[in-house]
Design a protein around this motif. Structure first.
Motif, PDB file in Angstrom:
ATOM      1  N   ARG A  65       0.815  -1.206   0.000  1.00  0.00           N
ATOM      2  CA  ARG A  65       0.000   0.000   0.000  1.00  0.00           C
ATOM      3  C   ARG A  65       0.857   1.268   0.000  1.00  0.00           C
ATOM      4  O   ARG A  65       0.581   2.237  -0.712  1.00  0.00           O
ATOM      5  CB  ARG A  65      -0.924  -0.004   1.218  1.00  0.00           C
ATOM      6  CG  ARG A  65      -2.008  -1.067   1.167  1.00  0.00           C
ATOM      7  CD  ARG A  65      -2.935  -0.838  -0.011  1.00  0.00           C
ATOM      8  NE  ARG A  65      -3.943  -1.882  -0.111  1.00  0.00           N
ATOM      9  CZ  ARG A  65      -4.801  -1.984  -1.113  1.00  0.00           C
ATOM     10  NH1 ARG A  65      -4.753  -1.115  -2.117  1.00  0.00           N
ATOM     11  NH2 ARG A  65      -5.693  -2.959  -1.144  1.00  0.00           N
ATOM     12  N   VAL A  66       1.910   1.271   0.819  1.00  0.00           N
ATOM     13  CA  VAL A  66       2.773   2.447   0.867  1.00  0.00           C
ATOM     14  C   VAL A  66       3.491   2.639  -0.465  1.00  0.00           C
ATOM     15  O   VAL A  66       3.697   3.772  -0.933  1.00  0.00           O
ATOM     16  CB  VAL A  66       3.780   2.328   2.029  1.00  0.00           C
ATOM     17  CG1 VAL A  66       4.726   3.513   2.038  1.00  0.00           C
ATOM     18  CG2 VAL A  66       3.047   2.249   3.355  1.00  0.00           C
ATOM     19  N   SER A  67       3.875   1.546  -1.103  1.00  0.00           N
ATOM     20  CA  SER A  67       4.532   1.657  -2.411  1.00  0.00           C
ATOM     21  C   SER A  67       3.603   2.295  -3.433  1.00  0.00           C
ATOM     22  O   SER A  67       4.033   3.119  -4.262  1.00  0.00           O
ATOM     23  CB  SER A  67       4.962   0.266  -2.886  1.00  0.00           C
ATOM     24  OG  SER A  67       5.898  -0.298  -2.008  1.00  0.00           O
ATOM     25  N   LEU A  68       2.321   1.935  -3.395  1.00  0.00           N
ATOM     26  CA  LEU A  68       1.354   2.553  -4.297  1.00  0.00           C
ATOM     27  C   LEU A  68       1.255   4.053  -4.032  1.00  0.00           C
ATOM     28  O   LEU A  68       1.174   4.869  -4.974  1.00  0.00           O
ATOM     29  CB  LEU A  68      -0.014   1.894  -4.124  1.00  0.00           C
ATOM     30  CG  LEU A  68      -0.173   0.473  -4.679  1.00  0.00           C
ATOM     31  CD1 LEU A  68      -1.568  -0.064  -4.382  1.00  0.00           C
ATOM     32  CD2 LEU A  68       0.092   0.456  -6.189  1.00  0.00           C
ATOM     33  N   MET A  69       1.267   4.443  -2.751  1.00  0.00           N
ATOM     34  CA  MET A  69       1.203   5.862  -2.411  1.00  0.00           C
ATOM     35  C   MET A  69       2.414   6.608  -2.959  1.00  0.00           C
ATOM     36  O   MET A  69       2.294   7.727  -3.483  1.00  0.00           O
ATOM     37  CB  MET A  69       1.114   6.030  -0.891  1.00  0.00           C
ATOM     38  CG  MET A  69      -0.185   5.519  -0.286  1.00  0.00           C
ATOM     39  SD  MET A  69      -0.121   5.459   1.518  1.00  0.00           S
ATOM     40  CE  MET A  69       0.274   7.167   1.895  1.00  0.00           C
ATOM     41  N   VAL A  70       3.591   5.996  -2.853  1.00  0.00           N
ATOM     42  CA  VAL A  70       4.811   6.637  -3.354  1.00  0.00           C
ATOM     43  C   VAL A  70       4.736   6.807  -4.870  1.00  0.00           C
ATOM     44  O   VAL A  70       5.094   7.864  -5.424  1.00  0.00           O
ATOM     45  CB  VAL A  70       6.041   5.802  -2.958  1.00  0.00           C
ATOM     46  CG1 VAL A  70       7.291   6.327  -3.654  1.00  0.00           C
ATOM     47  CG2 VAL A  70       6.235   5.831  -1.448  1.00  0.00           C
TER      48      VAL A  70
END
Length: 373
Positions: free
Chosen positions: A187-192
């Motif tokens: 999820r954090v990778s998608l945000m980045v």
């Protein structure tokens, strides 16, 4: 083993000793060869059993010393402890206490080898090799050796229980690490990635700058998340050994970030930073990071003093802030951040203390012990 069960076992041991004492006193006279002094000694010897868990070696040595005193008294002045007219092989030891003292020491003391010394002394005094008979041999084995074997068995079972419990906790940490890596990291990778896309397509400089900050913070969050996952995996026995290769964040970076948003921070570092291991330095970084975050949330306008002392054995971290200047921007919190810190510090064998200070502010103090291996 739970505390309740431990207390039940302790109560049963004392009750058993008292019951054995009462039976020996009120039983048939041919089975009781103790004089009044002998009975008083038997009663006196029951008291120390209260400490059988907190001082097991002291209790068994007290019992052995009592047996030595009884033997010396009978050797020097026969008839002082034992009624010789009815003596049919009575043991010259505190019979009611000995089995519980021996079993308790074998169960609770860390070194069973040290316990065997007073146990062997009790067995010899009970056996009286200079005057052997079959009944005394059987009774000595029953009151000394059998309890010793039972205590060793209980201790082995407790050790096995602790090993299984530690293994279960390690497996749980490994599962948690895998879950964090698969779900949160995704999820954090998608945000980045989304922030990076916004930075490239934004038309105004302010939006591009905000997107860049968001992307940078997301990348930093990913790096910190990987460190936490690595710690959990190492605790779970599935570490890859790569965690120590990652660069350790500098505390000065945290100070600069806080000062950039209006939180004045005074940083003092004593000792050589290189004396602390990578795991300890990361944990110290996380403590300061959480403390500064809490200051920004709960104590707007407060001054902060960070003091870190490095040594070869441990690292001490202290973060103190003054009272907040204005409560207008203060936010409520659940306290989960500090609880998570305590868990993390405990994982490396350290201690953490946090609470209001006498000056009206708040303090977070920790001692981080260096790994022994």
């Amino acid at each position: 083993m739970t505390i309740t069960r431990d207390r039940v076992f302790d109560a049963m041991s004392i009750a058993g000793a008292v019951a054995l004492l009462i039976v020996s006193i009120v039983g048939p006279v041919e089975n009781l060869a103790y004089t009044g002094i002998g009975i008083a000694i038997q009663v006196m010897a029951v008291g120390p059993l209260i400490c059988r868990r907190i001082a097991p070696l002291a209790v068994i040595w007290f019992t052995a010393a009592t047996a030595v005193g009884m033997t010396l008294a009978e050797t020097i002045a026969p008839g002082t402890i034992i009624d010789l007219a009815r003596d049919q092989g009575t043991l010259w030891i505190p019979q009611a206490v000995t089995p519980f003292a021996v079993c308790g020491a074998m169960t609770h003391y860390r070194s069973q080898t040290a316990v065997w010394i007073p146990t062997g002394l009790l067995f010899i005094l009970a056996l009286r090799p200079w005057d052997l008979n079959g009944a005394r041999i059987a009774t000595s084995l029953l009151l000394v050796i059998v309890p010793a074997v039972i205590g060793m068995s209980i201790a082995a079972r407790d050790r096995m229980y602790k090993v299984l419990l530690a293994s279960a906790r390690a497996d749980e940490r490994a599962k948690l690490a895998a879950e964090m890596h698969d779900v949160v990291t995704h999820r954090v990778s998608l945000m980045v990635l989304q922030a990076g896309g916004l930075e490239m397509t934004a038309r105004d400089a302010e939006t591009r700058r905000a997107a860049e900050e968001l992307r940078a913070n997301g990348c930093q969050a990913l790096e910190e998340l990987r460190e936490v996952v690595a710690i959990l995996r190492e605790q779970g026995g599935s570490g890859t050994g790569k965690m120590s290769q990652a660069p350790v964040p500098e505390l000065s970076t945290l100070v600069s970030e806080s000062e950039s948003v209006g939180v004045p921070v005074e940083l003092h570092e004593e000792g050589a930073v290189g004396q602390a291991s990578a795991v300890v330095r990361r944990t110290a970084h996380r403590i300061v990071q959480e403390a500064l975050t809490n200051v920004r949330k709960h104590a707007p306008g407060a001054n902060v003093r960070v003091h870190v002392t490095y040594s070869r054995t441990d690292t001490k971290v202290s973060v103190r802030n003054s009272a907040p200047v204005g409560p207008g921007l203060a936010m409520a919190g659940s306290g989960s951040g500090l609880n998570n810190l305590r868990e993390r510090v405990g994982m490396i064998g350290g201690t953490l203390d946090a609470g209001p200070s006498t000056e009206g502010g708040f303090h977070v103090s920790a001692t981080l012990t260096e790994p022994t291996s």
